[in-house]
Design a protein around this motif. Structure first.
Motif, short mmCIF file in Angstrom:
data_model
loop_
_atom_site.label_atom_id
_atom_site.label_comp_id
_atom_site.label_asym_id
_atom_site.label_seq_id
_atom_site.Cartn_x
_atom_site.Cartn_y
_atom_site.Cartn_z
N GLY A 132 44.66 48.29 34.52
CA GLY A 132 43.78 49.02 35.42
C GLY A 132 42.64 49.73 34.73
N ALA A 133 42.69 49.86 33.42
CA ALA A 133 41.58 50.48 32.68
C ALA A 133 40.41 49.52 32.51
N TYR A 134 40.67 48.23 32.66
CA TYR A 134 39.62 47.24 32.43
C TYR A 134 38.62 47.18 33.58
N SER A 135 37.38 46.88 33.23
CA SER A 135 36.36 46.60 34.22
C SER A 135 36.70 45.30 34.94
N PRO A 136 36.17 45.09 36.16
CA PRO A 136 36.40 43.81 36.84
C PRO A 136 36.03 42.65 35.94
N GLY A 137 36.80 41.57 36.04
CA GLY A 137 36.56 40.44 35.15
C GLY A 137 37.10 39.14 35.70
N PRO A 138 37.03 38.09 34.90
CA PRO A 138 37.42 36.75 35.35
C PRO A 138 38.92 36.64 35.62
N LYS A 139 39.26 35.72 36.49
CA LYS A 139 40.65 35.50 36.89
C LYS A 139 41.25 34.25 36.24
N ASP A 140 40.46 33.54 35.39
CA ASP A 140 41.00 32.32 34.81
C ASP A 140 41.78 32.58 33.53
N VAL A 141 42.69 31.67 33.26
CA VAL A 141 43.49 31.73 32.04
C VAL A 141 42.68 31.08 30.91
N PRO A 142 42.72 31.56 29.64
CA PRO A 142 43.65 32.56 29.12
C PRO A 142 43.26 34.01 29.37
N GLU B 257 54.03 35.03 31.58
CA GLU B 257 53.51 33.85 32.28
C GLU B 257 54.47 33.47 33.41
N PRO B 258 53.99 32.82 34.44
CA PRO B 258 52.59 32.49 34.71
C PRO B 258 51.90 33.61 35.48
N VAL B 259 50.58 33.48 35.63
CA VAL B 259 49.84 34.37 36.53
C VAL B 259 50.28 34.05 37.96
N LEU C 115 42.29 43.47 43.36
CA LEU C 115 41.62 42.19 43.58
C LEU C 115 40.53 41.92 42.53
N ARG C 116 40.17 42.94 41.76
CA ARG C 116 39.12 42.79 40.75
C ARG C 116 39.64 42.78 39.32
#
Length: 345
Positions: free
Chosen positions: A122-132, A247-249, A295-296
Motif C-alpha cells: 500500500g505504500a507504492y504509487s499506482p502501477g502496472p498489474k502485469d507479472v513480474p 504466486e499466483p496473482v 484497484l491501483r
C-alpha cells in the motif's frame, strides 16, 4: 544468515496477525535468545520463549517505556498498526505515524543496531498489474486519498530521513501484499466487514459471483511465510526494502475458482457507490477510499527477497486465502485481544 547467537529482539504489535507469527518464528530460532512482545493490550496467552509488555505507542508518555524496553536490544521489529476507526483518521495517524516515529527515535536513542519496519504494498504509487511486476525502486507515494496508504507512504519518507541521520542503524523495510492465516481470520473479518457480519455467511454457496473489476488483481501471502522473511531480515546482514508475495496473482477468475463462483462484469462505480453508502452508514468499516487504492496497487516482483534473504513462500496464494476463509467460517482466533475468535453456529 548471521552466526551470532543470543540475539535479543523486541517486536511491537506482537499480538496481531503478523506479530503472533513473527514472535513464534523468532522464538523457535536458535540464534535468538530473547523475544519481547510489545502491544497496546497485554495478552493472557503464553508462548514459549516470549515475554509480553503493554505499551500504547499513541500516548505521548510512551517514549519512556520504549527506552526501558529497548536497552541492550539487538533488533526491533516494528509491526504495530491500527486499522480503525476509518471514520476518524486523526486517531490512526496518532497511533500509526506518531507511534512509529516514537519507535524510530527510541531505536536511535538506545543504539539498537537493527530496525525492521513493516511497510506494505500500500505504500507504492499506482502501477502496472502485469507479472513480474515492480521492484523495490518503484515510487512509494501511495494512494493519497486512502489513510492506510497515506500513512505507510509518509513513514517511508520518515525512514529516508532516519537513515541519513543514523547510518549506523541497519534499516529493513518489508513490503508484503495481503497477509492471511486461519487464526487471524476473525480479526480481519471485523476490520474489513465489521463485527456484525457472521463468518458463516462467507460460504461459497452464498457468494454466487465475483465482480470482474478492472484492476482487481491481488497478491496474497500466508502470514507464517511472511514471518519467516521477517526473521531472515533480523538475522541476515541486509538493508533496504523487500517485496513479499506468493504466486499466483489472484484476479477475478482465480478468486471465482477458489469460491466456486461465477465471474460477472460489474461497473466499478456501482461497487464503489454501494461500499461508500455502507461505510457512511457505519454498516461496514472498510473505506471506499481503500477500495480505490486496492484497484491501483501494482503487482510486485519479489526477486530481491528470494535472492538476498533466501526466502521462498511455502504456500501458494490460493492456500493462504483458503486458510483465511476457513478461519472466518469457523470463527478461528488466538488468545490475544486482537485475534480473539468467535464461533458462529
Amino acid at each position: 544468515m548471521s552466526t551470532h547467537a543470543g540475539l535479543r529482539v523486541v517486536v511491537t504489535g506482537a499480538t496481531g496477525n503478523v506479530g503472533t507469527s513473527v514472535v513464534n518464528a523468532l522464538s523457535e530460532d536458535p540464534d535468538v535468545a530473547d523475544v519481547l512482545g510489545l502491544a497496546r493490550r497485554r495478552p493472557e496467552a503464553s508462548l514459549p520463549g516470549v515475554r509480553w509488555e503493554a505499551v500504547d505507542l499513541s500516548r505521548e508518555d510512551s517514549p519512556g517505556a520504549l527506552d526501558r524496553h529497548l536497552a541492550d536490544v539487538d533488533a526491533v521489529v516494528h509491526l504495530a498498526w491500527r486499522f480503525q476507526p476509518t471514520h476518524d483518521p486523526v486517531v490512526t495517524w496518532r497511533s500509526n505515524v506518531l507511534g512509529s516515529v516514537r519507535v524510530f527515535e527510541a531505536v536511535a536513542r538506545a543504539g539498537v543496531p537493527t530496525l525492521v519496519h513493516a511497510s506494505s504494498v500500500g505504500a507504492y504509487s499506482p502501477g502496472p498489474k502485469d507479472v513480474p511486476g515492480v521492484d523495490e525502486e518503484w515510487p512509494t507515494h501511495g494512494w493519497p486519498d486512502a489513510a492506510y496508504c497515506r500513512e505507510k507512504s509518509y513513514l517511508e519518507r520518515v525512514l529516508d530521513s532516519f537513515e541519513l541521520r543514523h547510518p549506523g542503524v541497519r534499516v529493513v523495510r518489508m513490503r508484503p501484499g495481503f497477509l492471511f492465516k486461519e487464526q487471524a481470520a476473525s480479526e480481519q473479518r471485523r476490520i474489513f466487514a465489521g463485527r456484525y457480519v457472521p463468518g458463516a455467511l462467507l460460504r461459497p454457496d452464498l457468494l454466487p459471483f465475483v465482480p470482474d473489476l478492472p484492476g482487481l488483481r491481488l497478491q496474497v501471502l500466508h502470514t507464517d511465510d511472511a514471518a519467516r522473511a521477517y526473521r531472515a531480515a533480523v538475522l541476515t546482514d541486509v538493508r533496504g526494502a523487500f517485496n513479499l508475495a506468493a504466486e499466483p496473482v489472484l484476479g477475478p477468475r482465480e478468486l471465482a475458482d477458489l469460491l466456486d463462483a461465477r465471474v460477472v462484469r460489474v461497473p466499478t462505480a456501482v461497487v464503489r457507490t454501494a461500499l461508500s453508502a455502507a461505510w457512511r452508514a457505519h454498516a461496514v468499516p472498510a473505506s471506499p477510499r481503500l477500495f480505490d487504492a486496492v484497484l491501483r496497487l501494482p503487482v510486485l516482483d519479489c526477486a530481491r527477497a528470494h535472492d538476498l534473504l533466501g526466502w521462498q513462500p511455502s504456500r501458494s496464494s490460493q492456500e493462504a486465502l483458503s486458510a483465511f476463509l476457513r478461519g472466518v467460517r469457523g470463527g478461528a482466533g488466538l488468545d490475544t485481544p486482537p485475534l480473539s475468535g468467535r464461533q458462529w453456529g
